[in-house]
Design a protein around this motif. Structure first.
Motif, PDB file in Angstrom:
ATOM      1  N   LEU A  68      38.012  49.805  38.318  1.00  0.00           N
ATOM      2  CA  LEU A  68      37.563  48.519  37.786  1.00  0.00           C
ATOM      3  C   LEU A  68      38.352  48.094  36.555  1.00  0.00           C
ATOM      4  O   LEU A  68      38.465  46.897  36.275  1.00  0.00           O
ATOM      5  CB  LEU A  68      36.065  48.591  37.451  1.00  0.00           C
ATOM      6  CG  LEU A  68      35.118  48.733  38.646  1.00  0.00           C
ATOM      7  CD1 LEU A  68      33.696  48.988  38.170  1.00  0.00           C
ATOM      8  CD2 LEU A  68      35.170  47.497  39.535  1.00  0.00           C
ATOM      9  N   SER A  69      38.908  49.050  35.827  1.00  0.00           N
ATOM     10  CA  SER A  69      39.701  48.717  34.642  1.00  0.00           C
ATOM     11  C   SER A  69      40.970  47.959  35.006  1.00  0.00           C
ATOM     12  O   SER A  69      41.570  47.285  34.167  1.00  0.00           O
ATOM     13  CB  SER A  69      40.086  49.992  33.881  1.00  0.00           C
ATOM     14  OG  SER A  69      41.162  50.682  34.529  1.00  0.00           O
ATOM     15  N   GLY A  70      41.388  48.090  36.258  1.00  0.00           N
ATOM     16  CA  GLY A  70      42.614  47.451  36.711  1.00  0.00           C
ATOM     17  C   GLY A  70      43.750  48.438  36.838  1.00  0.00           C
ATOM     18  O   GLY A  70      44.556  48.353  37.767  1.00  0.00           O
ATOM     19  N   LEU A  71      43.839  49.399  35.928  1.00  0.00           N
ATOM     20  CA  LEU A  71      44.941  50.363  35.960  1.00  0.00           C
ATOM     21  C   LEU A  71      44.860  51.233  37.214  1.00  0.00           C
ATOM     22  O   LEU A  71      45.881  51.592  37.807  1.00  0.00           O
ATOM     23  CB  LEU A  71      44.912  51.221  34.696  1.00  0.00           C
ATOM     24  CG  LEU A  71      46.248  51.788  34.216  1.00  0.00           C
ATOM     25  CD1 LEU A  71      47.235  50.668  33.907  1.00  0.00           C
ATOM     26  CD2 LEU A  71      46.040  52.651  32.980  1.00  0.00           C
ATOM     27  N   GLY A  72      43.634  51.552  37.616  1.00  0.00           N
ATOM     28  CA  GLY A  72      43.447  52.427  38.756  1.00  0.00           C
ATOM     29  C   GLY A  72      43.706  51.771  40.100  1.00  0.00           C
ATOM     30  O   GLY A  72      43.630  52.432  41.140  1.00  0.00           O
ATOM     31  N   ARG A  73      44.006  50.499  40.111  1.00  0.00           N
ATOM     32  CA  ARG A  73      44.304  49.803  41.365  1.00  0.00           C
ATOM     33  C   ARG A  73      45.756  50.020  41.800  1.00  0.00           C
ATOM     34  O   ARG A  73      46.156  49.601  42.884  1.00  0.00           O
ATOM     35  CB  ARG A  73      44.037  48.305  41.227  1.00  0.00           C
ATOM     36  CG  ARG A  73      42.571  47.998  41.008  1.00  0.00           C
ATOM     37  CD  ARG A  73      42.271  46.509  41.007  1.00  0.00           C
ATOM     38  NE  ARG A  73      40.853  46.277  40.786  1.00  0.00           N
ATOM     39  CZ  ARG A  73      39.922  46.324  41.734  1.00  0.00           C
ATOM     40  NH1 ARG A  73      40.272  46.579  42.986  1.00  0.00           N
ATOM     41  NH2 ARG A  73      38.648  46.102  41.444  1.00  0.00           N
ATOM     42  N   HIS A  74      46.524  50.661  40.946  1.00  0.00           N
ATOM     43  CA  HIS A  74      47.947  50.851  41.226  1.00  0.00           C
ATOM     44  C   HIS A  74      48.216  52.307  41.610  1.00  0.00           C
ATOM     45  O   HIS A  74      47.409  53.204  41.371  1.00  0.00           O
ATOM     46  CB  HIS A  74      48.775  50.464  40.003  1.00  0.00           C
ATOM     47  CG  HIS A  74      48.464  49.098  39.495  1.00  0.00           C
ATOM     48  ND1 HIS A  74      48.800  47.948  40.173  1.00  0.00           N
ATOM     49  CD2 HIS A  74      47.806  48.690  38.374  1.00  0.00           C
ATOM     50  CE1 HIS A  74      48.385  46.892  39.503  1.00  0.00           C
ATOM     51  NE2 HIS A  74      47.778  47.317  38.404  1.00  0.00           N
ATOM     52  N   GLY A  75      49.368  52.547  42.173  1.00  0.00           N
ATOM     53  CA  GLY A  75      49.764  53.885  42.571  1.00  0.00           C
ATOM     54  C   GLY A  75      49.985  54.770  41.359  1.00  0.00           C
ATOM     55  O   GLY A  75      50.073  54.288  40.219  1.00  0.00           O
ATOM     56  N   PRO A  76      50.099  56.088  41.579  1.00  0.00           N
ATOM     57  CA  PRO A  76      50.212  57.032  40.447  1.00  0.00           C
ATOM     58  C   PRO A  76      51.452  56.840  39.591  1.00  0.00           C
ATOM     59  O   PRO A  76      51.467  57.273  38.444  1.00  0.00           O
ATOM     60  CB  PRO A  76      50.209  58.405  41.132  1.00  0.00           C
ATOM     61  CG  PRO A  76      50.597  58.134  42.557  1.00  0.00           C
ATOM     62  CD  PRO A  76      50.080  56.772  42.872  1.00  0.00           C
ATOM     63  N   ASP A  77      52.477  56.203  40.125  1.00  0.00           N
ATOM     64  CA  ASP A  77      53.651  55.922  39.302  1.00  0.00           C
ATOM     65  C   ASP A  77      53.502  54.601  38.563  1.00  0.00           C
ATOM     66  O   ASP A  77      53.876  54.483  37.398  1.00  0.00           O
ATOM     67  CB  ASP A  77      54.931  55.902  40.155  1.00  0.00           C
ATOM     68  CG  ASP A  77      55.256  57.266  40.744  1.00  0.00           C
ATOM     69  OD1 ASP A  77      54.948  58.278  40.070  1.00  0.00           O
ATOM     70  OD2 ASP A  77      55.797  57.322  41.852  1.00  0.00           O
ATOM     71  N   ASP A  78      52.955  53.612  39.257  1.00  0.00           N
ATOM     72  CA  ASP A  78      52.824  52.281  38.656  1.00  0.00           C
ATOM     73  C   ASP A  78      51.818  52.265  37.518  1.00  0.00           C
ATOM     74  O   ASP A  78      52.022  51.575  36.513  1.00  0.00           O
ATOM     75  CB  ASP A  78      52.420  51.254  39.711  1.00  0.00           C
ATOM     76  CG  ASP A  78      53.541  50.966  40.712  1.00  0.00           C
ATOM     77  OD1 ASP A  78      54.705  51.276  40.385  1.00  0.00           O
ATOM     78  OD2 ASP A  78      53.244  50.435  41.797  1.00  0.00           O
ATOM     79  N   ASP A  79      50.694  53.008  37.655  1.00  0.00           N
ATOM     80  CA  ASP A  79      49.705  52.996  36.578  1.00  0.00           C
ATOM     81  C   ASP A  79      50.276  53.639  35.323  1.00  0.00           C
ATOM     82  O   ASP A  79      50.056  53.165  34.204  1.00  0.00           O
ATOM     83  CB  ASP A  79      48.380  53.649  36.999  1.00  0.00           C
ATOM     84  CG  ASP A  79      48.512  55.125  37.352  1.00  0.00           C
ATOM     85  OD1 ASP A  79      49.644  55.638  37.435  1.00  0.00           O
ATOM     86  OD2 ASP A  79      47.464  55.764  37.563  1.00  0.00           O
ATOM     87  N   VAL A  80      51.067  54.699  35.482  1.00  0.00           N
ATOM     88  CA  VAL A  80      51.708  55.332  34.326  1.00  0.00           C
ATOM     89  C   VAL A  80      52.732  54.384  33.711  1.00  0.00           C
ATOM     90  O   VAL A  80      52.815  54.246  32.487  1.00  0.00           O
ATOM     91  CB  VAL A  80      52.373  56.665  34.730  1.00  0.00           C
ATOM     92  CG1 VAL A  80      53.235  57.210  33.592  1.00  0.00           C
ATOM     93  CG2 VAL A  80      51.305  57.690  35.116  1.00  0.00           C
ATOM     94  N   ALA A  81      53.486  53.693  34.552  1.00  0.00           N
ATOM     95  CA  ALA A  81      54.493  52.761  34.052  1.00  0.00           C
ATOM     96  C   ALA A  81      53.850  51.667  33.208  1.00  0.00           C
ATOM     97  O   ALA A  81      54.395  51.269  32.162  1.00  0.00           O
ATOM     98  CB  ALA A  81      55.273  52.151  35.209  1.00  0.00           C
ATOM     99  N   LEU A  82      52.690  51.179  33.634  1.00  0.00           N
ATOM    100  CA  LEU A  82      51.999  50.147  32.860  1.00  0.00           C
ATOM    101  C   LEU A  82      51.505  50.710  31.531  1.00  0.00           C
ATOM    102  O   LEU A  82      51.628  50.061  30.481  1.00  0.00           O
ATOM    103  CB  LEU A  82      50.823  49.578  33.665  1.00  0.00           C
ATOM    104  CG  LEU A  82      51.188  48.654  34.822  1.00  0.00           C
ATOM    105  CD1 LEU A  82      49.942  48.301  35.631  1.00  0.00           C
ATOM    106  CD2 LEU A  82      51.862  47.380  34.312  1.00  0.00           C
ATOM    107  N   ALA A  83      50.934  51.907  31.545  1.00  0.00           N
ATOM    108  CA  ALA A  83      50.461  52.524  30.306  1.00  0.00           C
ATOM    109  C   ALA A  83      51.622  52.767  29.350  1.00  0.00           C
ATOM    110  O   ALA A  83      51.487  52.593  28.126  1.00  0.00           O
ATOM    111  CB  ALA A  83      49.735  53.836  30.614  1.00  0.00           C
ATOM    112  N   VAL A  84      52.777  53.142  29.893  1.00  0.00           N
ATOM    113  CA  VAL A  84      53.939  53.416  29.043  1.00  0.00           C
ATOM    114  C   VAL A  84      54.442  52.140  28.380  1.00  0.00           C
ATOM    115  O   VAL A  84      54.978  52.193  27.262  1.00  0.00           O
ATOM    116  CB  VAL A  84      55.055  54.101  29.866  1.00  0.00           C
ATOM    117  CG1 VAL A  84      56.369  54.154  29.089  1.00  0.00           C
ATOM    118  CG2 VAL A  84      54.623  55.513  30.245  1.00  0.00           C
ATOM    119  N   ARG A  85      54.250  50.998  29.012  1.00  0.00           N
ATOM    120  CA  ARG A  85      54.643  49.743  28.354  1.00  0.00           C
ATOM    121  C   ARG A  85      53.845  49.551  27.062  1.00  0.00           C
ATOM    122  O   ARG A  85      54.375  49.053  26.063  1.00  0.00           O
ATOM    123  CB  ARG A  85      54.433  48.553  29.290  1.00  0.00           C
ATOM    124  CG  ARG A  85      55.399  48.518  30.452  1.00  0.00           C
ATOM    125  CD  ARG A  85      55.396  47.188  31.170  1.00  0.00           C
ATOM    126  NE  ARG A  85      55.931  46.116  30.316  1.00  0.00           N
ATOM    127  CZ  ARG A  85      56.132  44.880  30.747  1.00  0.00           C
ATOM    128  NH1 ARG A  85      55.838  44.552  32.005  1.00  0.00           N
ATOM    129  NH2 ARG A  85      56.599  43.954  29.925  1.00  0.00           N
TER     130      ARG A  85
END
Length: 242
Positions: free
Chosen positions: A148-165
């Motif tokens: 529901l946070s939105g981050l978990g809707r992405h794959g394991p690489d994409d969610d990390v990439a967003l957090a790293v931004r």
């Protein structure tokens, strides 16, 4: 005397929860005497930790605790900052708590190896016949919130990439300064430190931790804050741990 309720030490950290670290560091910043006790979220007025008891008044949620300290004790965590800088500090705090935090949640709770190593042990004291069910239910609820946070809707690489931004934004903001907003710590530093220490703790292996270690100024910042506010804690400087 203020009583701070938290989870206690664990996961290679002086406090398991980044939000409890935030409040504890802010109590230290304000120079307020306090004692600390362990509690579980259901004991809190809002069902979450931290909360404090200040002379019989219970205040829950780290942001409201900060407001309480500022109001009751007249301490300004952002003293010396301009109005624009205060707004900037607030924006970074929201980014940390509503974006970076979910990256930490994914690494701790959604990753099955890290969950088994860490959060699963929260239920070790439960009756044996119900223990695994409690673990499964808790992990499911957290994973659902992660989605529901939105981050978990992405794959394991994409969610990390967003957090790293967001980590990159923090690294740029910090630059070569000692603290996020300048030469002395302010309120947002307590928030950033709690979250970054949680990500960088050597206790857990994660892609997010590996990427975070690629920001030398952030790792040095965590070491510096740990030395300042938890000098008694056995924290290996991350540049050595790496």
């Amino acid at each position: 005397m203020i009583t701070l309720y938290g989870f206690g030490t664990g996961f290679g950290l002086p406090e398991i929860s980044p939000f409890v670290i935030k409040t504890e560091v802010q109590l230290k910043m304000a120079g307020l005497p306090y004692r600390k006790e362990r509690a579980m979220p259901p004991a809190s007025p809002k069902g979450q930790l931290p909360f404090i008891d200040d002379g019989g008044e219970a205040v829950a949620d780290s942001t409201f605790i900060r407001a309480h300290i500022e109001r009751r004790y007249g301490f300004d965590f952002d003293a010396g900052l301009s109005l624009a800088e205060r707004a900037q500090a607030w924006a970074f705090e929201r980014m940390i708590e509503h974006h970076v935090y979910w990256g930490l949640v994914g690494a701790r709770w959604v990753d099955p190896v890290n969950f088994a190593k860490g959060p699963a042990h929260f239920f070790d004291g439960a009756p044996e016949h119900n223990r695994e069910k409690l673990r499964e239910d808790a992990q499911f609820r957290v994973a659902e919130n992660y989605l529901l946070s939105g981050l978990g809707r992405h794959g394991p690489d994409d969610d990390v990439a967003l957090a790293v931004r967001s980590l990159f934004a923090l690294s740029v903001q910090l630059g070569d300064k000692s603290y996020l907003m300048g030469s002395k710590p302010c309120g947002v530093d307590a928030t950033a430190f709690g979250m970054l220490a949680g990500i960088l703790s050597p206790f857990f292996e994660s892609a997010l931790r590996e990427r975070a270690e690629g920001f030398p100024n952030l790792t040095a910042y965590v070491d510096r804050m740990m030395d300042n506010y938890y000098p008694e804690f056995a924290w290996t400087p991350l540049r050595q741990a790496a």
